[in-house]
Design an enzyme around this catalytic site. Structure first.
Site, PDB file in Angstrom:
ATOM      1  N   SER A  15       0.764  -1.110  -0.238  1.00  0.00           N
ATOM      2  CA  SER A  15       0.043  -0.006  -0.082  1.00  0.00           C
ATOM      3  C   SER A  15       0.622   1.205  -0.023  1.00  0.00           C
ATOM      4  O   SER A  15       2.024   1.299   0.365  1.00  0.00           O
ATOM      5  CB  SER A  15      -0.829  -0.089   1.073  1.00  0.00           C
ATOM      6  OG  SER A  15      -0.066  -0.244   2.518  1.00  0.00           O
ATOM      7  N   GLU A  17       0.967   5.693   0.657  1.00  0.00           N
ATOM      8  CA  GLU A  17       0.254   6.686   1.312  1.00  0.00           C
ATOM      9  C   GLU A  17       0.443   8.084   0.765  1.00  0.00           C
ATOM     10  O   GLU A  17       1.747   8.233   0.155  1.00  0.00           O
ATOM     11  CB  GLU A  17       0.811   6.819   2.781  1.00  0.00           C
ATOM     12  CG  GLU A  17      -0.056   8.007   3.475  1.00  0.00           C
ATOM     13  CD  GLU A  17       0.223   8.118   5.152  1.00  0.00           C
ATOM     14  OE1 GLU A  17      -0.228   7.231   5.658  1.00  0.00           O
ATOM     15  OE2 GLU A  17       0.718   9.048   5.251  1.00  0.00           O
ATOM     16  N   ARG A 107      -6.725  10.097  16.115  1.00  0.00           N
ATOM     17  CA  ARG A 107      -6.802  11.482  16.910  1.00  0.00           C
ATOM     18  C   ARG A 107      -6.562  12.770  16.183  1.00  0.00           C
ATOM     19  O   ARG A 107      -7.483  13.600  16.065  1.00  0.00           O
ATOM     20  CB  ARG A 107      -6.007  11.508  18.145  1.00  0.00           C
ATOM     21  CG  ARG A 107      -6.503  12.544  19.069  1.00  0.00           C
ATOM     22  CD  ARG A 107      -5.543  12.750  20.256  1.00  0.00           C
ATOM     23  NE  ARG A 107      -4.545  13.447  19.617  1.00  0.00           N
ATOM     24  CZ  ARG A 107      -3.180  13.642  20.433  1.00  0.00           C
ATOM     25  NH1 ARG A 107      -3.386  13.773  21.696  1.00  0.00           N
ATOM     26  NH2 ARG A 107      -2.210  14.281  19.863  1.00  0.00           N
ATOM     27  N   GLY A 108      -5.463  12.606  15.580  1.00  0.00           N
ATOM     28  CA  GLY A 108      -4.902  13.783  14.896  1.00  0.00           C
ATOM     29  C   GLY A 108      -3.908  14.794  15.654  1.00  0.00           C
ATOM     30  O   GLY A 108      -4.228  14.974  16.827  1.00  0.00           O
ATOM     31  N   ASP A 109      -3.238  15.569  15.089  1.00  0.00           N
ATOM     32  CA  ASP A 109      -2.561  16.705  15.983  1.00  0.00           C
ATOM     33  C   ASP A 109      -3.153  17.801  16.133  1.00  0.00           C
ATOM     34  O   ASP A 109      -4.091  18.405  15.391  1.00  0.00           O
ATOM     35  CB  ASP A 109      -1.293  16.835  14.992  1.00  0.00           C
ATOM     36  CG  ASP A 109      -0.264  15.795  14.475  1.00  0.00           C
ATOM     37  OD1 ASP A 109      -0.071  14.738  15.300  1.00  0.00           O
ATOM     38  OD2 ASP A 109       0.171  15.829  13.531  1.00  0.00           O
ATOM     39  N   ALA A 127      -8.632   8.363  19.607  1.00  0.00           N
ATOM     40  CA  ALA A 127      -8.761   7.679  18.502  1.00  0.00           C
ATOM     41  C   ALA A 127      -9.740   6.269  18.796  1.00  0.00           C
ATOM     42  O   ALA A 127     -10.623   6.097  17.821  1.00  0.00           O
ATOM     43  CB  ALA A 127      -7.717   7.202  17.817  1.00  0.00           C
ATOM     44  N   TYR A 149       2.435   2.668  17.247  1.00  0.00           N
ATOM     45  CA  TYR A 149       3.410   3.438  17.355  1.00  0.00           C
ATOM     46  C   TYR A 149       4.536   2.563  17.800  1.00  0.00           C
ATOM     47  O   TYR A 149       4.507   2.334  19.141  1.00  0.00           O
ATOM     48  CB  TYR A 149       3.329   4.436  18.139  1.00  0.00           C
ATOM     49  CG  TYR A 149       2.345   5.537  17.578  1.00  0.00           C
ATOM     50  CD1 TYR A 149       2.823   6.597  16.751  1.00  0.00           C
ATOM     51  CD2 TYR A 149       0.869   5.435  17.828  1.00  0.00           C
ATOM     52  CE1 TYR A 149       2.042   7.460  16.191  1.00  0.00           C
ATOM     53  CE2 TYR A 149       0.193   6.332  17.175  1.00  0.00           C
ATOM     54  CZ  TYR A 149       0.594   7.378  16.418  1.00  0.00           C
ATOM     55  OH  TYR A 149      -0.547   8.304  15.783  1.00  0.00           O
ATOM     56  N   HIS A 153       4.046   6.573  20.963  1.00  0.00           N
ATOM     57  CA  HIS A 153       3.395   7.881  20.657  1.00  0.00           C
ATOM     58  C   HIS A 153       4.304   8.902  21.392  1.00  0.00           C
ATOM     59  O   HIS A 153       4.755   8.674  22.461  1.00  0.00           O
ATOM     60  CB  HIS A 153       1.932   8.085  20.897  1.00  0.00           C
ATOM     61  CG  HIS A 153       1.454   9.126  20.347  1.00  0.00           C
ATOM     62  ND1 HIS A 153       1.559  10.479  21.191  1.00  0.00           N
ATOM     63  CD2 HIS A 153       0.743   9.359  19.270  1.00  0.00           C
ATOM     64  CE1 HIS A 153       0.783  11.388  20.261  1.00  0.00           C
ATOM     65  NE2 HIS A 153       0.268  10.766  19.185  1.00  0.00           N
ATOM     66  N   GLU A 162       1.545   2.634  25.995  1.00  0.00           N
ATOM     67  CA  GLU A 162       1.191   2.520  24.586  1.00  0.00           C
ATOM     68  C   GLU A 162       0.393   1.436  24.260  1.00  0.00           C
ATOM     69  O   GLU A 162      -0.718   1.567  23.649  1.00  0.00           O
ATOM     70  CB  GLU A 162       2.382   2.643  24.007  1.00  0.00           C
ATOM     71  CG  GLU A 162       2.394   2.735  22.337  1.00  0.00           C
ATOM     72  CD  GLU A 162       1.699   3.909  21.752  1.00  0.00           C
ATOM     73  OE1 GLU A 162       1.020   3.823  21.164  1.00  0.00           O
ATOM     74  OE2 GLU A 162       2.424   5.064  22.477  1.00  0.00           O
ATOM     75  N   LYS A 169      -8.242   0.817  21.135  1.00  0.00           N
ATOM     76  CA  LYS A 169      -8.941   1.011  19.614  1.00  0.00           C
ATOM     77  C   LYS A 169      -9.207  -0.368  19.089  1.00  0.00           C
ATOM     78  O   LYS A 169     -10.169  -0.442  18.590  1.00  0.00           O
ATOM     79  CB  LYS A 169      -7.765   1.665  19.040  1.00  0.00           C
ATOM     80  CG  LYS A 169      -7.422   3.116  19.207  1.00  0.00           C
ATOM     81  CD  LYS A 169      -6.402   3.782  18.437  1.00  0.00           C
ATOM     82  CE  LYS A 169      -4.922   3.406  18.705  1.00  0.00           C
ATOM     83  NZ  LYS A 169      -4.063   4.425  18.039  1.00  0.00           N
ATOM     84  N   GLN A 180       3.443   3.861  12.489  1.00  0.00           N
ATOM     85  CA  GLN A 180       4.313   5.000  12.445  1.00  0.00           C
ATOM     86  C   GLN A 180       5.539   4.552  11.546  1.00  0.00           C
ATOM     87  O   GLN A 180       5.989   3.605  11.764  1.00  0.00           O
ATOM     88  CB  GLN A 180       4.564   5.622  13.622  1.00  0.00           C
ATOM     89  CG  GLN A 180       5.402   6.996  13.582  1.00  0.00           C
ATOM     90  CD  GLN A 180       4.693   8.034  12.622  1.00  0.00           C
ATOM     91  OE1 GLN A 180       5.019   7.993  11.545  1.00  0.00           O
ATOM     92  NE2 GLN A 180       3.928   8.977  13.071  1.00  0.00           N
ATOM     93  N   PHE A 220      10.863  14.944  10.488  1.00  0.00           N
ATOM     94  CA  PHE A 220       9.618  14.015  10.796  1.00  0.00           C
ATOM     95  C   PHE A 220       9.663  13.032  11.752  1.00  0.00           C
ATOM     96  O   PHE A 220       9.136  12.781  12.806  1.00  0.00           O
ATOM     97  CB  PHE A 220       9.270  13.361   9.479  1.00  0.00           C
ATOM     98  CG  PHE A 220       8.878  14.019   8.178  1.00  0.00           C
ATOM     99  CD1 PHE A 220       8.076  15.232   8.611  1.00  0.00           C
ATOM    100  CD2 PHE A 220       8.661  13.382   7.015  1.00  0.00           C
ATOM    101  CE1 PHE A 220       7.878  16.178   7.332  1.00  0.00           C
ATOM    102  CE2 PHE A 220       8.163  14.356   6.144  1.00  0.00           C
ATOM    103  CZ  PHE A 220       7.753  15.291   6.063  1.00  0.00           C
ATOM    104  N   HIS A 270       3.371  -0.861   3.980  1.00  0.00           N
ATOM    105  CA  HIS A 270       2.924   0.504   3.532  1.00  0.00           C
ATOM    106  C   HIS A 270       3.907   1.620   3.588  1.00  0.00           C
ATOM    107  O   HIS A 270       4.789   1.842   4.295  1.00  0.00           O
ATOM    108  CB  HIS A 270       2.046   0.725   4.873  1.00  0.00           C
ATOM    109  CG  HIS A 270       1.206   2.171   4.537  1.00  0.00           C
ATOM    110  ND1 HIS A 270       0.110   2.100   3.676  1.00  0.00           N
ATOM    111  CD2 HIS A 270       1.236   3.056   4.905  1.00  0.00           C
ATOM    112  CE1 HIS A 270      -0.411   3.452   3.746  1.00  0.00           C
ATOM    113  NE2 HIS A 270       0.233   4.161   4.474  1.00  0.00           N
TER     114      HIS A 270
END
Length: 299
Positions: A15, A17, A107-109, A127, A149, A153, A162, A169, A180, A220, A270
């Site tokens: 996959s 992204e 969840r998002g930043d 999340a 992660y 995280h 973690e 989830k 990640q 990153f 991925h």
């Protein structure tokens, strides 16, 4: 096609992204990349979602174009921290109406330009709450993926914490996970072992980031807590301003990383493409025979 169902069948997944470009020229370049990667018959591709919902419309447009103009299964990323529950349901309803069946629930930043940001009243703050909302509102229509992660995280105090929150989830109904980026495979293997001991058995697909720009990837990595091996840093540092040599070293490293992962029975790979195809294509060509052998086999 639902990603979770394919993975349950034992399908080995490849996959890619992408992120939604800001300009028309960027979008043209992205779809050139998509065209060059489509020939590899990826299991799915995914499109990211900006912090605070900043790319909501652009993400949807790219997702819809991929869905309508290619033969690829596409998964939309969706973050919850800046949306009300009503907004989340509205976004998901729009995706359902255009035929999207796969969501990566995040969840998002927090919005970087809003230091005093507070989530809307009643928003999903984590999340696992988003996964719960998707399942309670849409049942099994969507196959739901989540992030994981291997090194923890950035907000996690330790790996036990973690794993505990990752399991939440899964318990809410996640079908699979994408990690990640990481550069040291032992972190991934240890994470898988910890998940197994906690009874977490969903497929966990390793996320691969080919290094083509050392400064960019270092930034990153520092943001997400990914460790770049010292020996790789020593190889890359003298060539920071040499794109060709950096890409050569980064691709060689990623090939070896993927070969080791394939030997150890991962459910897929991925690739974080950064909307470019060259590095991913070179890596795939190097591992193609092993990948095709796995993709032709169903247990």
């Amino acid at each position: 096609m639902k990603i979770g169902e394919l993975l349950k069948k034992g399908t080995f997944s490849i996959s890619f992204e992408f992120f939604p470009p800001k300009t028309e020229e960027g979008e043209r370049e992205l779809f050139d990349t998509i065209k060059s990667l489509e020939c590899l018959s990826p299991t799915f591709v995914s499109v990211t979602y900006g912090a605070g919902g900043s790319t909501r419309d652009r993400t949807k447009r790219v997702v819809e174009r991929i869905h309508q103009q290619t033969h690829m299964t596409v998964m939309a990323h969706l973050t919850c921290i800046a949306h009300s529950r009503e907004e989340i349901i509205s976004i998901l309803r729009e995706y359902k109406e255009i035929g999207i069946e796969n969501i990566l629930a995040l969840r998002g930043d927090l919005p970087a330009n809003m230091p005093n940001f507070k989530p809307p009243d009643g928003a999903c703050k984590h999340a696992n709450e988003l996964v719960r909302l998707i399942r309670s509102s849409f049942g099994e229509h969507f196959s739901v993926g989540v992030a994981s992660y291997p090194e923890g995280h950035p907000e996690s105090p330790n790996m036990e914490w973690e794993i505990r929150y990752f399991k939440k989830k899964v318990m809410e109904g996640a079908d699979f996970s994408i990690t990640q980026m990481f550069f040291i495979n032992d972190y991934y293997y240890r994470f898988i072992d910890m998940c197994y001991k906690e009874g977490i058995d969903i497929p966990i697909i390793p996320g691969i980031m080919p290094i083509t720009n050392f400064r960019q990837i270092s930034k990153f990595a520092s943001m997400c807590g990914a460790t770049i091996p010292d020996d790789l840093i020593k190889r890359l540092e003298p060539h920071m301003d040499d794109q060709e040599e950096t890409t050569k070293i980064g691709v060689e490293f990623a090939i070896k990383q993927c070969e080791d992962l394939l030997k150890n029975g991962v459910p897929g790979l991925h690739f974080y493409t950064l909307n470019k195809s060259r590095a991913t294509l070179e890596i795939y060509q190097a591992i193609k025979d092993k990948v095709l052998a796995l993709r032709s086999y169903l247990p």
